[in-house]
Design a protein around this motif. Sequence first.
Motif, PDB file in Angstrom:
ATOM      1  N   THR A   3       0.850  -1.179   0.000  1.00  0.00           N
ATOM      2  CA  THR A   3       0.000   0.000   0.000  1.00  0.00           C
ATOM      3  C   THR A   3       0.884   1.226   0.000  1.00  0.00           C
ATOM      4  N   PHE A   4       0.294   2.366  -0.296  1.00  0.00           N
ATOM      5  CA  PHE A   4       1.048   3.616  -0.262  1.00  0.00           C
ATOM      6  C   PHE A   4       1.091   4.117   1.175  1.00  0.00           C
ATOM      7  N   GLN A 170      -5.322  16.601   1.477  1.00  0.00           N
ATOM      8  CA  GLN A 170      -4.659  16.976   0.228  1.00  0.00           C
ATOM      9  C   GLN A 170      -4.507  15.773  -0.691  1.00  0.00           C
ATOM     10  N   LEU A 171      -4.116  14.638  -0.127  1.00  0.00           N
ATOM     11  CA  LEU A 171      -3.946  13.430  -0.938  1.00  0.00           C
ATOM     12  C   LEU A 171      -5.269  12.915  -1.486  1.00  0.00           C
ATOM     13  N   SER A 175      -3.281  14.062  -6.502  1.00  0.00           N
ATOM     14  CA  SER A 175      -2.395  12.891  -6.498  1.00  0.00           C
ATOM     15  C   SER A 175      -1.142  13.134  -5.665  1.00  0.00           C
ATOM     16  N   LEU A 176      -0.538  12.039  -5.251  1.00  0.00           N
ATOM     17  CA  LEU A 176       0.754  12.101  -4.578  1.00  0.00           C
ATOM     18  C   LEU A 176       1.782  12.777  -5.471  1.00  0.00           C
ATOM     19  N   ALA A 181       5.294  17.445  -6.770  1.00  0.00           N
ATOM     20  CA  ALA A 181       5.710  18.459  -7.746  1.00  0.00           C
ATOM     21  C   ALA A 181       5.600  19.858  -7.147  1.00  0.00           C
ATOM     22  N   TRP A 182       4.477  20.158  -6.505  1.00  0.00           N
ATOM     23  CA  TRP A 182       4.326  21.459  -5.850  1.00  0.00           C
ATOM     24  C   TRP A 182       5.387  21.665  -4.779  1.00  0.00           C
TER      25      TRP A 182
END
Length: 249
Positions: A3-4, A170-171, A175-176, A181-182
Amino acid sequence: MSTFRVRVIDLETAGNGQSDVCEIGWQDVVFDSADGWVVSSERGSQLVNPGRPISPDTMAVHHILDCEVADAPYWKEIARSILRPDGKIDALAAHRATFEQRYCTPHMTGGLPWICTWKCALRMWPELPRFSNQMLRYQRMPQGLIHELGLPAHRAMPDAYVTAHHLRDQLNATSLEQLLAWSNEPGLLPRVPTGSNRGKSWDRLSVETLAEFLHDRDVDVRFSAQTELTRRSELQPTVVSEPVQRTLL
């Protein structure tokens, strides 16, 4: 099935210095196939011997005493086991993550990527007036946040627990990969933070005023002005280097 998993980190320190962590707290956020991203039960904290006295100014913030850390392990002895625990970690996260990254070096983290929940909050909730961890807590009132677990503020585990609720939301909204990226860019401030134009959104400023902000000492201000100019096709995007975050939003 794997899992993440993202581990939120919060540090308390002894004051100004380079190797002076006196507490680390953590809280995991994991992906559940049924419920999406959730704040897990995996959380904790560890006192750390900073190797020198805690300053009175800093002690007045987190209330950690020298006698409480005298027999605690040193940072280099404990950091890796918390930053690289058993099981897969996809990323680390912190609110204003550049602070934690000063101490949680790639050597200790194994080069894991970082999410800055402060930078992501600027992008996702620009209508909010302030973006500190605790202000987001009370402006947003995240669902499921147990008030007592988030106290006392300015201690490592409670602060990580609060940050994890911002990260979870936020997730679940993007997306992760987008959050990462941000987090790799400077902060995109929704409003001018200081000076005569304080509080104004960037789209209300003239091209000339925006151009002046390109020379500001704060990278987040420069990046925000540049982004607005780019939006108006007045300037081509360029890479902006990023020092420690200084803005007070």
